[in-house]
Scaffold this motif. Structure first.
Motif, PDB file in Angstrom:
ATOM      1  N   THR A  30      52.877  30.747  42.622  1.00 24.86           N
ATOM      2  CA  THR A  30      52.877  30.804  41.160  1.00 24.86           C
ATOM      3  C   THR A  30      52.272  32.135  40.717  1.00 24.86           C
ATOM      4  N   LYS A  31      52.478  32.476  39.470  1.00 25.17           N
ATOM      5  CA  LYS A  31      51.889  33.704  38.925  1.00 25.17           C
ATOM      6  C   LYS A  31      50.369  33.585  38.809  1.00 25.17           C
ATOM      7  N   GLY A  32      49.874  32.344  38.695  1.00 20.51           N
ATOM      8  CA  GLY A  32      48.447  32.165  38.498  1.00 20.51           C
ATOM      9  C   GLY A  32      47.708  31.659  39.717  1.00 20.51           C
ATOM     10  N   GLN A  33      48.331  31.714  40.887  1.00 25.62           N
ATOM     11  CA  GLN A  33      47.713  31.152  42.090  1.00 25.62           C
ATOM     12  C   GLN A  33      46.338  31.767  42.349  1.00 25.62           C
ATOM     13  N   ASN A  34      45.373  30.877  42.616  1.00 20.77           N
ATOM     14  CA  ASN A  34      43.993  31.267  42.957  1.00 20.77           C
ATOM     15  C   ASN A  34      43.263  31.955  41.803  1.00 20.77           C
ATOM     16  N   SER A  35      43.683  31.702  40.569  1.00 23.21           N
ATOM     17  CA  SER A  35      43.021  32.353  39.434  1.00 23.21           C
ATOM     18  C   SER A  35      41.720  31.677  39.035  1.00 23.21           C
ATOM     19  N   GLY A  36      41.443  30.478  39.544  1.00 23.59           N
ATOM     20  CA  GLY A  36      40.092  29.962  39.477  1.00 23.59           C
ATOM     21  C   GLY A  36      39.736  28.954  38.406  1.00 23.59           C
ATOM     22  N   TRP A  37      38.456  28.535  38.506  1.00 19.50           N
ATOM     23  CA  TRP A  37      37.930  27.450  37.665  1.00 19.50           C
ATOM     24  C   TRP A  37      37.889  27.821  36.191  1.00 19.50           C
ATOM     25  N   MET A  38      37.581  29.065  35.879  1.00 23.92           N
ATOM     26  CA  MET A  38      37.538  29.470  34.482  1.00 23.92           C
ATOM     27  C   MET A  38      38.900  29.301  33.819  1.00 23.92           C
ATOM     28  N   VAL A  39      39.956  29.636  34.520  1.00 21.05           N
ATOM     29  CA  VAL A  39      41.301  29.463  33.980  1.00 21.05           C
ATOM     30  C   VAL A  39      41.588  27.981  33.753  1.00 21.05           C
ATOM     31  N   ILE A  40      41.224  27.149  34.716  1.00 20.57           N
ATOM     32  CA  ILE A  40      41.484  25.718  34.598  1.00 20.57           C
ATOM     33  C   ILE A  40      40.734  25.107  33.420  1.00 20.57           C
TER      34      ILE A  40
END
Length: 248
Positions: A30-40
């Motif tokens: 995905t474009k956002g893979q591994n972007s982290g907890w803040m994103v979630i």
């Protein structure tokens, strides 16, 4: 708009955004893979914002059985409406999770880890100790409900004198509330703080033909259901015990 339809749509939008951001962060390619907890946590909070904006004027935008139960305990929501609200919320959560699956289906297919395939649907503890996990859900939901009870405005009704909740504090403050709970208290269990948010998507994980999906972990499922209900009951009971005579 019918109050139950509003709860369905609002909760569906919440889960489409929330389940969708988890899929974007954890699934492969995905474009956002591994972007982290803040994103979630940010996207979940903004998903609450979207759901409240749409459903708020019509149903009070509970979007969460814990909110409906908490308001009923303090006498600001009719108990006779609680089952219908909860059903609409669970069905809306199922629908929203289904939308996120359709969007990310190709990425589910290229992800091998069953735990990552499950993550967009249901919560799971970082350390599996049910007593601690339960406590985390109780505390997170307690914060959610007590702040809502102390921050909302006058009672609103369905136009026929039946209370459907307290006046909204506004979609953005609710979003900030959910955001800070996720950032501060959510690292243990994934902060369900909402039985419908976990149960509806977990059912969808069980039903959908997800390639190599693994277990839906029903042995844990009671934690994000019972914990938030207990947290809501404790918050509502404290609110009544303090004898405010209404919101501050």
């Amino acid at each position: 708009m019918n109050v139950y339809i509003a709860e369905f749509i609002g909760t569906a939008l919440l889960l489409a955004m929330g389940s969708g951001v988890v899929a974007n962060v954890v699934l492969n390619k995905t474009k956002g893979q591994n972007s982290g907890w803040m994103v979630i946590t940010t996207a979940w909070a903004l998903g609450v914002f979207i759901g409240v904006v749409v459903a708020g004027p019509h149903s009070g935008a509970h979007l969460n059985p814990a909110v409906s139960i908490g308001l009923a305990i303090v006498g600001e929501f009719g108990w006779e409406m609680v089952p219908g609200y909860i059903l609409a919320q669970v069905l809306g959560a199922m629908f929203g999770a289904g939308i996120s699956y359709l969007v990310y289906k190709d990425h589910f297919d290229v992800t091998d880890d069953p735990a990552l395939k499950f993550a967009p649907f249901g919560t799971a503890p970082a350390i599996r100790k049910l007593s601690s996990n339960f406590t985390s859900e109780v505390i997170g939901t307690f914060v959610l409900i007590i702040v809502i009870l102390y921050s909302t405005g006058p009672v609103i009704d369905d136009g026929q004198g039946t209370p459907i909740g307290l006046g909204s504090i506004g979609a953005l403050p609710v979003a900030f509330l959910v955001w800070v709970i996720g950032l501060s208290l959510g690292g243990t269990t994934g902060y369900a703080i909402n039985p419908a948010r976990d149960l509806g998507p977990r059912i969808m994980h069980q039903l959908l033909p997800i390639k190599g999906k693994g277990t839906s972990d029903w042995s844990y499922s009671w934690v994000p259901i019972v914990g938030p209900v207990v947290g809501a009951a404790l918050a509502a009971s404290l609110f009544l015990l303090l004898g405010t005579g209404g919101v501050l």
